[in-house]
Design an enzyme around this catalytic site. Structure first.
Site, PDB file in Angstrom:
ATOM      1  N   ASP A 125     -96.920  36.414  33.887  1.00  0.00           N
ATOM      2  CA  ASP A 125     -97.171  35.902  32.540  1.00  0.00           C
ATOM      3  C   ASP A 125     -96.208  34.773  32.209  1.00  0.00           C
ATOM      4  OD1 ASP A 125     -99.147  37.741  32.335  1.00  0.00           O
ATOM      5  OD2 ASP A 125     -98.318  38.800  30.601  1.00  0.00           O
ATOM      6  N   ARG A 185    -107.880  37.189  33.174  1.00  0.00           N
ATOM      7  CA  ARG A 185    -106.701  36.315  33.114  1.00  0.00           C
ATOM      8  C   ARG A 185    -106.346  35.744  34.488  1.00  0.00           C
ATOM      9  NH1 ARG A 185    -102.664  39.586  28.917  1.00  0.00           N
ATOM     10  NH2 ARG A 185    -104.191  39.822  27.249  1.00  0.00           N
TER      11      ARG A 185
END
Length: 297
Positions: A125, A185
């Site tokens: 992330d 994602r």
């Protein structure tokens, strides 16, 4: 890229390499104030329940294809870091760091030839005004379909509540393999500019691959999407933009959104001309090339 006070990403540069085999040695080396080239040998487990924070001007690399960090590593308010040739094993279903790798308010970071799996919340992330980061020749995957957060890589966050990210989150993904059981994602891009080329997608049963929203703009080039749902799609109400060229869609379903997405907000400039030189491989060559060459070598 020459930006934010850093000319280009060099990590520890030509510092004399130091080999580490324990968590104490690894922590001491990567948190030193001086440039360091740190070579991980064997398997090292991070301790304390939190991700190990990496200081600026560091190269962390595996001694061989078996070198592993179990737990998580994090870049917070740092720059000029290289992480390469490593297995990063997340902790799920055990307790520990949420993400296998995370970057917050950091820039000029290169993730190369990694094998990353089973993060507690996500695998890699990149958030909170981070920018100028490249993810290359890496594999992302999960081992258990019952894991509720099978997320690969988040760029930015929220559905419109992080305006401080505007002008940041300039990220490149190339020659990566988004493999077994990744749900979404791959990446998801909010606010920033994403260049996504020559990646291989085989995450059968997924929700979506590339998601773009909240003023994000991406260029999706010469990727190979196989047996997946929604190769690229818009997210949230604020405007965003997708340019897609030269991709192969092999037995895919769902969205292949392009152009301007969203319903409201300020204007979004399409991202069509990356500010660096690069060479595209033909999309048809991506499955063989990527599966042979990703991960630690």
């Amino acid at each position: 890229m020459n930006a934010d006070g850093v000319k280009t990403t060099t990590g520890g540069g030509n510092a004399t390499p130091v080999t580490v085999t324990t968590f104490a040695e690894l922590k001491s080396a990567v948190q030193d104030k001086n440039p360091r080239v740190v070579i991980v040998s064997g398997t090292i487990k991070t301790e304390g329940g939190y991700a190990l924070e990496i200081a600026s001007n560091k190269t962390i690399m595996g001694a061989d294809k078996d070198a592993t960090i179990y737990g998580g590593i994090a870049m917070k308010n740092v720059s000029n870091v290289i992480v390469r040739n490593l297995n990063i094993h997340g902790v799920w279903p055990n307790s520990g760091p949420d993400d296998a790798i995370s970057s917050r308010n950091s820039h000029h970071v290169w993730y190369d030839h990694l094998n990353v799996w089973d993060g507690g919340d996500g695998l890699l992330d990149i958030t909170n005004e981070s920018s100028y980061q490249t993810v290359s020749w890496s594999k992302f995957w999960y081992t258990n379909k019952d894991h509720p957060h099978r997320l690969a890589s988040l760029n930015g966050s929220g559905g419109g509540d992080h305006p401080e990210d505007l002008g940041k989150l300039k990220i490149t993904y190339h020659h990566n393999w988004f493999g077994d059981l990744v749900d979404q994602r791959m990446p998801r891009v909010m606010y920033g500019q994403g260049h996504i080329f020559n990646n291989y997608y085989t995450s059968k049963g997924n929700l979506y691959c590339v998601g773009v929203g909240s003023y994000g703009a991406v260029l999706v080039e010469n990727n190979y999407f196989k047996d997946v749902k929604s190769p690229h799609q818009f997210m949230y109400a604020l405007y965003s933009h997708i340019t897609a060229n030269g991709n192969v869609y092999d037995n895919t379903t769902g969205s292949k959104d392009t152009g301007l997405g969203g319903e409201s907000g300020d204007s979004v400039t399409p991202f069509t001309d990356p500010p660096y030189d690069y060479t595209l491989d033909p999309a048809k060559d991506v499955p063989d090339l990527v599966t042979r060459c990703v991960g630690p070598q």
